[in-house]
Design an enzyme around this catalytic site. Structure first.
Site, mmCIF file in Angstrom:
data_model
loop_
_atom_site.group_PDB
_atom_site.id
_atom_site.type_symbol
_atom_site.label_atom_id
_atom_site.label_comp_id
_atom_site.label_asym_id
_atom_site.label_seq_id
_atom_site.Cartn_x
_atom_site.Cartn_y
_atom_site.Cartn_z
ATOM 1 N N GLU A 29 0.835 -1.213 0.000
ATOM 2 C CA GLU A 29 0.000 0.000 0.000
ATOM 3 C C GLU A 29 0.863 1.254 0.000
ATOM 4 O OE1 GLU A 29 -1.264 1.975 3.280
ATOM 5 O OE2 GLU A 29 -0.911 0.385 4.732
ATOM 6 N N LYS A 163 -3.870 -1.438 13.961
ATOM 7 C CA LYS A 163 -3.103 -0.413 14.664
ATOM 8 C C LYS A 163 -3.607 -0.279 16.096
ATOM 9 C CE LYS A 163 -3.557 2.481 11.371
ATOM 10 N NZ LYS A 163 -3.552 1.968 10.012
#
Ligand code: PSU
Ligand code: MN
Length: 306
Positions: A29, A163
Site C-alpha cells: 500500500e 493499529k
C-alpha cells in the site's frame, strides 16, 4: 478483457511479466508512504520492503494513484517522488475512483490497495496494520473501510494486527461478524502493532506460509469470497511494551480530540503525534514490522504458486 489492457490500471512491466508467468507477486500500500510516515523514512521504508520481497524471490507491486493513473508497481523514480509529495490524497474505497477521475496523486489505503490488487490479479498484500474500529466508535461511528473490504475482496492481507490506536476487541468482533478469518502467524495472541501481544487471542493460527496457502485454497474450493487477515507480530527486538504505548496513545487521542480531528485525518494525526511523543521509537518499530510483514507475504505468495 484482461484488466492490464482495459485502461484502468498501469501495470509495471516486471509485475505484468510475473503475473503472466504465475510467479509470486506481493502488493504494497502507499498511504503508509504518503500519510503514515515522514520523509525521508517513508522513502527508505518503501525501498526496503521492495528489496526484501525481491530477496525472497517474489516481485513487489507498490500501488498508488499518480496524476490520476492507478499504478500497480512503481518505478524507483515514481516511488521516490511519491514519498516527497506534499498534500497527496488518502484514497480508500469511497474516493479511489475520484482521485483517478480528477487526475490526483493519492496514497491507497488497505481497502483501496486490496481493490486494485485484486483487479490486477494479485492475491497477497503486505501492510503495517489495518484500520479498524476506533476507540469511542460507539459515539464517533469511526470504523475503517478496511474491515468491509476484507469481508468482500479476496486478498490475503499480512499485517501486525490492527493499529493499536484502535479498539482491538471491537475490531476483532467486527471481523468475526463479517466472516473474516483472523490468523495469528506463529502466535495465539492478537498482536498490538508496536507490541507483540495484546490482551486478545487470535481465533485461528497458522505456523507456516504453506499452512496459510492451504487454508486459502480450501476457502476458494468452497467458494467463500473475501479476504483474510494474517496477524504477524513485530520482531522482538523492535517491539515497544503495550503499557508504555497505552500511555502515549491516550495522550495522542486527547490531542486529536482537542484539535477536533475527524474522519480520515484521525489515523495520520495519531501516528504523527505518537511519533513525536515516542521521539521516533514508534516509527522504528513501525518500519521493522512492515519489513517483517513484507517477508512473510513474499513467502505466502510463493507457497500459493507452488
Ligand atoms: N498501517 C501503517 N500506517 C498507515 C496505515 C496502516 O502502519 O498509515 C494506513 C493504512 O493505509 C490503512 C489506513 O488502510 O491507515 C487506515 O485509515 P482509516 O483508519 O482512516 O481507515
Ligand atoms: Mn476512519
Amino acid at each position: 478483457m484482461n484488466p492490464a489492457q482495459d485502461g484502468t490500471l498501469d501495470i509495471e512491466a516486471d509485475v505484468a511479466a510475473a503475473l503472466a508467468e504465475r510467479r509470486p507477486v506481493v502488493a504494497l500500500e502507499s498511504t503508509i508512504i504518503t500519510h503514515g510516515m515522514p520523509f525521508p523514512q517513508n522513502a527508505a521504508m518503501a525501498a526496503n520492503v521492495e528489496a526484501i520481497i525481491r530477496a525472497e524471490g517474489a516481485v513487489p507491486a507498490t500501488i498508488a494513484v499518480l496524476d490520476g493513473r492507478l499504478k500497480i508497481g512503481l518505478s524507483t523514480a515514481e516511488r521516490e517522488q511519491l514519498a516527497r509529495t506534499q498534500g497527496a490524497m488518502k484514497a480508500s474505497r469511497a474516493d479511489l475512483a475520484f482521485a483517478m477521475a480528477e487526475g490526483k496523486t493519492a496514497g491507497t489505503t488497505v481497502a483501496a490497495t486490496m481493490i486494485a490488487a485484486h483487479r490486477a490479479g494479485i492475491s497477497v498484500f503486505a501492510t503495517g496494520g489495518i484500520g479498524g474500529v476506533h476507540r469511542g466508535a460507539e459515539s464517533s461511528f469511526d470504523i475503517s473501510a478496511d474491515l468491509d473490504e476484507l469481508a468482500q475482496t479476496p486478498v490475503i492481507v499480512v499485517s501486525a494486527g490492527a493499529k493499536a490506536i484502535l479498539d482491538l476487541g471491537k475490531t476483532l468482533e467486527v471481523l468475526e461478524t463479517k466472516g473474516v478469518p483472523v490468523v495469528g502467524y506463529q502466535t495465539s495472541g492478537f498482536p498490538a502493532f508496536w507490541s507483540r501481544v495484546s490482551e486478545f487471542k487470535v481465533p485461528l493460527r497458522c505456523d507456516t506460509p504453506e499452512a496459510v496457502a492451504r487454508f486459502q485454497k480450501a476457502r476458494e474450493a468452497l467458494g467463500i469470497s473475501g479476504g483474510m487477515l494474517i496477524a504477524n507480530p513485530v520482531p522482538q527486538d523492535s517491539e515497544i511494551a503495550r503499557d508504555q504505548m497505552e500511555t502515549v496513545i491516550s495522550l495522542a487521542m486527547s490531542d486529536a480530540d482537542a484539535n477536533g480531528v475527524r474522519g480520515k485525518a484521525v489515523t495520520p494525526f495519531l501516528l504523527q503525534r505518537i511519533f513525536e511523543l515516542t521521539e521516533g521509537a514508534s516509527l522504528k518499530s513501525n518500519i521493522a514490522l512492515v519489513e517483517n510483514n513484507a517477508r512473510l507475504a513474499a513467502r505466502i505468495a510463493t507457497a500459493l504458486t507452488a
